[in-house]
Design a protein around this motif. Structure first.
Motif, PDB file in Angstrom:
ATOM      1  N   ALA A  31       0.877  -1.186   0.000  1.00  0.00           N
ATOM      2  CA  ALA A  31       0.000   0.000   0.000  1.00  0.00           C
ATOM      3  C   ALA A  31       0.904   1.223   0.000  1.00  0.00           C
ATOM      4  N   GLY A  32       1.069   1.902   1.170  1.00  0.00           N
ATOM      5  CA  GLY A  32       2.007   3.032   1.226  1.00  0.00           C
ATOM      6  C   GLY A  32       3.446   2.568   1.032  1.00  0.00           C
ATOM      7  N   GLY A  33       3.717   1.328   1.390  1.00  0.00           N
ATOM      8  CA  GLY A  33       5.045   0.753   1.173  1.00  0.00           C
ATOM      9  C   GLY A  33       6.046   1.034   2.277  1.00  0.00           C
ATOM     10  N   MET A  34       5.636   1.759   3.333  1.00  0.00           N
ATOM     11  CA  MET A  34       6.594   2.106   4.392  1.00  0.00           C
ATOM     12  C   MET A  34       7.246   0.858   4.977  1.00  0.00           C
ATOM     13  N   SER A  99      -0.522  10.243  16.740  1.00  0.00           N
ATOM     14  CA  SER A  99       0.636   9.927  17.589  1.00  0.00           C
ATOM     15  C   SER A  99       1.628   8.998  16.893  1.00  0.00           C
ATOM     16  N   ALA A 100       1.242   8.401  15.777  1.00  0.00           N
ATOM     17  CA  ALA A 100       2.127   7.426  15.114  1.00  0.00           C
ATOM     18  C   ALA A 100       3.182   8.145  14.264  1.00  0.00           C
ATOM     19  N   ALA A 101       4.418   7.705  14.397  1.00  0.00           N
ATOM     20  CA  ALA A 101       5.480   8.074  13.448  1.00  0.00           C
ATOM     21  C   ALA A 101       5.651   9.582  13.299  1.00  0.00           C
ATOM     22  N   VAL A 105       5.708  10.199   7.435  1.00  0.00           N
ATOM     23  CA  VAL A 105       5.221   8.806   7.398  1.00  0.00           C
ATOM     24  C   VAL A 105       3.695   8.798   7.375  1.00  0.00           C
ATOM     25  N   ARG A 106       3.080   9.617   8.214  1.00  0.00           N
ATOM     26  CA  ARG A 106       1.609   9.607   8.292  1.00  0.00           C
ATOM     27  C   ARG A 106       0.957  10.020   6.976  1.00  0.00           C
ATOM     28  N   GLN A 231       8.802  12.042  21.769  1.00  0.00           N
ATOM     29  CA  GLN A 231       7.407  12.237  21.377  1.00  0.00           C
ATOM     30  C   GLN A 231       7.296  12.446  19.866  1.00  0.00           C
ATOM     31  N   SER A 232       8.367  12.958  19.206  1.00  0.00           N
ATOM     32  CA  SER A 232       8.240  13.365  17.816  1.00  0.00           C
ATOM     33  C   SER A 232       8.078  12.199  16.844  1.00  0.00           C
ATOM     34  N   PHE A 233       8.702  11.029  17.105  1.00  0.00           N
ATOM     35  CA  PHE A 233       8.535   9.997  16.072  1.00  0.00           C
ATOM     36  C   PHE A 233       8.630   8.550  16.541  1.00  0.00           C
ATOM     37  N   ASP A 234       8.865   8.313  17.808  1.00  0.00           N
ATOM     38  CA  ASP A 234       9.084   6.924  18.212  1.00  0.00           C
ATOM     39  C   ASP A 234       7.805   6.100  18.238  1.00  0.00           C
ATOM     40  N   TRP A 235       7.971   4.765  18.116  1.00  0.00           N
ATOM     41  CA  TRP A 235       6.900   3.852  18.510  1.00  0.00           C
ATOM     42  C   TRP A 235       6.754   3.978  20.023  1.00  0.00           C
ATOM     43  N   PRO A 236       5.565   3.743  20.567  1.00  0.00           N
ATOM     44  CA  PRO A 236       5.405   3.862  22.016  1.00  0.00           C
ATOM     45  C   PRO A 236       6.221   2.805  22.774  1.00  0.00           C
ATOM     46  N   LEU A 237       6.712   3.197  23.966  1.00  0.00           N
ATOM     47  CA  LEU A 237       7.250   2.208  24.910  1.00  0.00           C
ATOM     48  C   LEU A 237       6.079   1.441  25.506  1.00  0.00           C
ATOM     49  N   VAL A 238       5.040   2.204  25.799  1.00  0.00           N
ATOM     50  CA  VAL A 238       3.778   1.672  26.322  1.00  0.00           C
ATOM     51  C   VAL A 238       2.684   2.618  25.843  1.00  0.00           C
TER      52      VAL A 238
END
Ligand SMILES: Cc1cc2nc3c(=O)[nH]c(=O)nc-3n(C[C@H](O)[C@H](O)[C@H](O)COP(=O)(O)OP(=O)(O)OC[C@H]3O[C@@H](n4cnc5c(N)ncnc54)[C@H](O)[C@@H]3O)c2cc1C
Ligand code: SF4
Length: 328
Positions: A31-34, A99-101, A105-106, A231-238
């Motif tokens: 799809a987006g291919g990311m 909040s994702a990426a 990316v979004r 906060q700017s781009f990470d996957w969540p820790l939790v």
């Protein structure tokens, strides 16, 4: 990278036919291919056919009908996050996408691709580690570096589910519409499976099944809260998603799901039960109910910190859903 053919079917049904065409050894949908392009570059997959579905736009990206939201499989995370209607009637979904990426990316990442992206485990992502998920004989994370791995589940693979959107949708009674087989839809709860039900994939789609749309119900008192390194781009820790019914300040019902702590979106019905009757003004009772979230946790050598973060994320998601101050 080995050469492959590229197909651009006109609709998802055409994509489904190609995905089960026996002339191809490994047809892969993009799809987006990311995530797919990452896999190609790292040599983690070697498809002989890439099925590019990104240009399929047979439905509006976001529509409301019969009291539910319907999101096209190719709707971008950016457009879902920017939808005023979703932000108002199902804020948890808008927030988990926002909040994702990163913005870049979004703008490209699609809803279906986000749900079906592969796990982030660094051993999985490194072609030199032939772990269980790649048909090997051991989980390198189990006695290796497991700071970002699961605190729930019995293995034998200890990934955490990577999709923000799945966590948000999980408190909105969501389902995924399909083409390419004898079933039209699958509930979000049935879309993913634990590692003991299969190691080589994380979802329950059959060969040739393609996601066409995602449906979910409004939850106006809901929120998503992620704790990250950056906060700017990470996957969540939790992360936590919460949907509430309130009677004034008192919680009448609560649906809570945790993210980044288990191989699937981790539903916490007992936390919902513990929250019933709790007043949002009674912080001691609220913290006590949120603390029940970790009662079955079994952290590994490097991720005990997640056991302490999870009740914090859940409490903040609840307060955020109720429109309260969260940073305490
Ligand atoms: C720096 C960075 C930070 C990130 N942080 C986050 C984060 O915090 N939270 C988060 O959730 N994600 C995060 N991501 C991941 C990113 O959101 C996903 O890679 C992206 O959403 C995947 O969507 P896509 O459309 O590019 O999918 P693709 O890469 O095209 O596909 C992904 C998977 O979905 C399958 N697929 C796609 N569409 C369909 C369909 N219609 N039917 C059936 N199968 C389909 C593909 O076959 C593939 O297996 C991050 C990525 C980067 C680069
Ligand atoms: S957690 Fe899963 S993906 Fe990671 S090394 Fe272990 S088996 Fe492989």
């Amino acid at each position: 990278m080995k050469p492959f053919s590229l197909a651009r079917p006109r609709d998802f049904a055409g994509a489904g036919k190609l995905a089960k065409d026996r002339r191809f050894r490994l047809p892969v949908i993009k799809a987006g291919g990311m995530d797919v392009v990452d896999h190609l570059k790292e040599g983690l997959i070697e498809p002989d056919l890439l099925i590019d579905v990104l240009r399929i736009d047979d439905q509006p990206e976001i529509r409301e009908a019969d009291g539910a939201f319907h999101i096209h499989a190719n709707a971008t995370l950016a457009n879902i996050a920017a939808s005023r209607s979703i932000a108002r009637r199902a804020p948890v979904v808008a927030q988990c996408c926002a909040s994702a990426a990163t913005p870049q990316v979004r703008n490209v990442a699609t809803a279906a691709g986000n749900l079906l992206q592969r796990p982030r485990c660094w051993y999985y992502r490194n072609s030199q580690f032939d772990c269980l998920k790649k048909g090997g004989h051991r989980c390198f994370a189990f006695d290796g570096e497991n700071a970002y791995h699961a605190i729930f589940g019995d293995g034998p693979c200890h990934i955490v589910h990577p999709s923000n959107l799945a966590i948000g949708l999980s408190v909105c009674n969501a389902s995924v519409r399909l083409t390419g087989s004898d079933r039209d839809a699958v509930s979000l709860a049935d879309l993913f499976h634990m590692p003991d039900r299969g190691l080589l994939s994380e979802h329950n789609l059959k060969t040739g099944e393609v996601v066409t749309e995602i449906h979910f119900e409004p939850r106006s008192t809901s929120a998503f809260y992620a704790i990250k390194h950056k906060q700017s781009f990470d996957w969540p820790l939790v992360a936590a998603a919460a949907a509430l019914e309130l009677d004034g300040d008192r919680i009448e019902s609560a649906t809570v799901t945790a993210g980044a702590v288990a191989p699937v979106p981790w539903a916490l019905p007992h936390v919902g039960e513990a929250l019933v009757g709790v007043s949002l003004d009674d912080d001691t009772a609220l913290r006590r109910a949120c603390a029940t979230s970790t009662r079955d946790a079994r952290p590994m050598s490097d991720n005990e910190y997640k056991v302490r973060l999870l009740p914090v994320a859940i409490r903040r998601a609840i307060l955020k859903a109720a429109g309260r101050e969260v940073m305490s």
